[in-house]
Design an enzyme around this catalytic site. Structure first.
Site, mmCIF file in Angstrom:
data_model
loop_
_atom_site.group_PDB
_atom_site.id
_atom_site.type_symbol
_atom_site.label_atom_id
_atom_site.label_comp_id
_atom_site.label_asym_id
_atom_site.label_seq_id
_atom_site.Cartn_x
_atom_site.Cartn_y
_atom_site.Cartn_z
ATOM 1 C CB SER A 15 -11.850 -4.318 6.747
ATOM 2 O OG SER A 15 -10.501 -4.503 6.374
ATOM 3 C CG ASP A 61 -9.194 2.035 3.807
ATOM 4 O OD1 ASP A 61 -9.344 2.733 2.788
ATOM 5 O OD2 ASP A 61 -9.794 0.966 4.002
ATOM 6 C CD GLU A 79 -16.348 -3.657 -0.591
ATOM 7 O OE1 GLU A 79 -15.485 -2.793 -0.401
ATOM 8 O OE2 GLU A 79 -16.816 -4.374 0.323
HETATM 9 O O1 KIV Z 1 -11.126 -1.921 4.417
HETATM 10 C C1 KIV Z 1 -10.856 -2.806 3.588
HETATM 11 O O2 KIV Z 1 -10.356 -3.867 3.928
HETATM 12 C C2 KIV Z 1 -11.155 -2.521 2.185
HETATM 13 C C3 KIV Z 1 -10.995 -3.577 1.172
HETATM 14 C C4 KIV Z 1 -11.450 -4.890 1.418
HETATM 15 C C5 KIV Z 1 -11.086 -3.129 -0.216
HETATM 16 O O3 KIV Z 1 -11.501 -1.428 1.886
#
Ligand code: KIV
Length: 289
Positions: free
Chosen positions: A47, A85, A185
């Protein structure tokens, strides 16, 4: 503060019925604040592509950018488990690509785990391989932002019994492959609650209701700092956008009026030195004339 959080701690919390507190961070000072406040898990979410880099979706962020931010976060987190991520197209091509990239997050950026989206056969094999190599993996199901175009937008998933059964199957498959947790989500509360009960690993919800084992939000959403849009599931605990804008306007006005900086915010030149300097400048002036 207690001991550093591990994936085992999170499993224990689920067994004890103690909710798991998760938030995102993309930099050192934010990670420090979250860590000090007792957050269990800090996600360096992709994100950041939208929130920190201003892209419209999460797609554009690169492995190098994610590594750069993850390094800053791990420097700030003493207790919380840091999960990085895996960005779009950093694990989808083949296993070698996925393993190489996941390894970089642990080796170069000191992350303790990685997260990937979806439960395709390909992904399940990656999870198994990474876990076998000692890299914990968090899954991400329901609305998966890297597939936003395929899903037709940011929509609630698993709204039929059929789709809910598929979601449960995927979550169980991730658990079987060795994932230590699964993010759910934008999933109806009832579905997320049932999945949470069926899994022995913790679920972490975002727009998935109160029945999950833990909750996560994007920190900039929670603090009201990222205000491009506000999903229904976000609760704002502060309005940093307003607070920061007001503070910066005040600073600008103080600079313009000369009210900033004061003597207390500056460094004095010792008295004797000032006189000496003026004397030398005078002499210089006379020589020029
Ligand atoms: O990228 C992100 O911030 C996320 C979460 C909000 C779960 O994947």
């Amino acid at each position: 503060m207690g001991k550093a959080v591990s994936t085992f701690t999170l499993k224990k919390y689920k067994e004890e019925g103690r909710k798991i507190v998760c938030l995102t961070a993309y930099d050192y000072s934010t990670a420090k604040i979250l860590d000090r406040a007792g957050v269990d898990l800090i996600l360096v979410g992709d994100s950041l592509a939208m929130v920190a880099l201003g892209h419209k979706t999460t797609h554009a962020v690169t492995v190098e950018e994610m590594l750069h931010h993850t390094k800053a976060v791990t420097r700030g987190a003493e207790f919380a488990l840091v999960v990085a991520d895996l960005p779009f197209m950093s694990y989808q091509v083949d296993q070698t690509q996925a393993i190489t990239n996941a390894g970089r997050f642990v080796k170069e950026a000191q992350a303790q785990a990685v997260k990937l989206e979806g439960a395709t056969e390909h992904n399940l094999q990656i999870v198994e391989r990474l876990v076998g190599m000692g890299i914990p993996v968090m899954g991400h199901l329901g609305f998966t932002p890297q597939s936003i175009h395929g899903l037709g937008g940011a929509r609630v998933q698993a709204r039929t019994a059929d789709d809910a059964m598929h979601l449960l199957t995927d979550a169980l498959a991730l658990e079987k492959a060795g994932a230590f947790s699964v993010v759910l989500e934008m999933v109806p509360t009832t579905v997320a609650k049932i999945i949470s009960k069926k899994l022995s690993i913790p679920t972490v919800g975002i727009g998935a209701g109160v029945g999950c084992d833990g909750q996560i939000l994007v920190t900039d959403d929670l603090l009201g700092k990222y205000v491009d849009f506000k999903p229904r599931f976000v609760r704002r605990y502060a309005n940093l956008d307003e607070i920061c804008t007001d503070s910066i306007r005040k600073y600008a006005s103080d600079v313009l009026t000369g009210e900033f900086p004061t003597d207390a915010e500056s460094f004095a030149f010792p008295e004797g030195e000032e006189q000496e300097l003026l004397k030398r400048l005078n002499v210089q002036q006379k020589v020029k004339q």
